[in-house]
Design a protein around this motif. Structure first.
Motif, PDB file in Angstrom:
ATOM      1  N   GLN A 117       0.815  -1.212   0.000  1.00  9.83           N
ATOM      2  CA  GLN A 117       0.000   0.000   0.000  1.00  9.83           C
ATOM      3  C   GLN A 117       0.853   1.268   0.000  1.00  9.83           C
ATOM      4  O   GLN A 117       0.383   2.326  -0.413  1.00  9.83           O
ATOM      5  N   ARG A 118       2.074   1.175   0.488  1.00 15.59           N
ATOM      6  CA  ARG A 118       2.960   2.341   0.527  1.00 15.59           C
ATOM      7  C   ARG A 118       4.396   1.863   0.639  1.00 15.59           C
ATOM      8  O   ARG A 118       4.685   0.889   1.322  1.00 15.59           O
ATOM      9  N   VAL A 119       5.304   2.596  -0.005  1.00 15.31           N
ATOM     10  CA  VAL A 119       6.727   2.295   0.073  1.00 15.31           C
ATOM     11  C   VAL A 119       7.442   3.501   0.669  1.00 15.31           C
ATOM     12  O   VAL A 119       7.297   4.623   0.176  1.00 15.31           O
ATOM     13  N   LEU A 120       8.180   3.266   1.726  1.00 11.87           N
ATOM     14  CA  LEU A 120       9.001   4.289   2.362  1.00 11.87           C
ATOM     15  C   LEU A 120      10.438   4.004   1.977  1.00 11.87           C
ATOM     16  O   LEU A 120      10.906   2.873   2.121  1.00 11.87           O
ATOM     17  N   LEU A 121      11.134   5.017   1.463  1.00  6.95           N
ATOM     18  CA  LEU A 121      12.513   4.847   1.002  1.00  6.95           C
ATOM     19  C   LEU A 121      13.438   5.645   1.896  1.00  6.95           C
ATOM     20  O   LEU A 121      13.350   6.873   1.949  1.00  6.95           O
ATOM     21  N   SER A 122      14.320   4.953   2.619  1.00  7.97           N
ATOM     22  CA  SER A 122      15.243   5.624   3.532  1.00  7.97           C
ATOM     23  C   SER A 122      16.647   5.622   2.962  1.00  7.97           C
ATOM     24  O   SER A 122      17.264   4.581   2.773  1.00  7.97           O
ATOM     25  N   GLY A 123      17.132   6.821   2.713  1.00  9.11           N
ATOM     26  CA  GLY A 123      18.451   7.057   2.163  1.00  9.11           C
ATOM     27  C   GLY A 123      18.493   8.521   1.767  1.00  9.11           C
ATOM     28  O   GLY A 123      17.810   9.342   2.375  1.00  9.11           O
TER      29      GLY A 123
END
Length: 119
Positions: free
Chosen positions: A56-62
């Motif tokens: 449902q959602r993608v969180l991208l950490s960088g």
């Protein structure tokens, strides 16, 4: 869990603070799946799995590079299907895009805030 966090372990903040990943996992615990990537091949593999299973959602950490690479990989993997919403979580050097979107500061705090807004 319908949300997924993709962490670029090579991003600056993760390199400088080896305990950051553990704190991110704790903040995500029971609320989203955490996927750790170190290169574009691993990112592509993770995203292909998300396209196959759905999210449902993608969180991208960088940093900004992580965000651009992640969105590009999602676009390739989802093809004609609708891509899930994407949100940045700081973790890189500068994070210009995340800051412009109002996401700035401690990655753990930003993750918690993002997850709280998706309930």
């Amino acid at each position: 869990m319908p949300f997924d966090l993709i962490v670029n372990l090579r991003a600056r903040q993760y390199q400088q603070d080896p305990k950051l990943l553990g704190r991110m996992r704790c903040a995500a615990s029971g609320r989203c799946r955490v996927h750790v990537t170190r290169d574009l091949a691993e990112l592509s593999e993770v995203v292909a799995g998300l396209a196959h299973r759905g999210t449902q959602r993608v969180l991208l950490s960088g940093g900004d590079g992580t965000l651009m690479a992640g969105v590009s990989a999602l676009w390739r993997s989802f093809g004609d299907a609708a891509m899930p919403p994407v949100a940045p979580i700081p973790g890189g050097t500068v994070g210009t895009v995340a800051r412009k979107w109002g996401v700035d500061g401690d990655p753990v705090r930003c993750l918690r805030r993002s997850l709280a807004s998706t309930l």
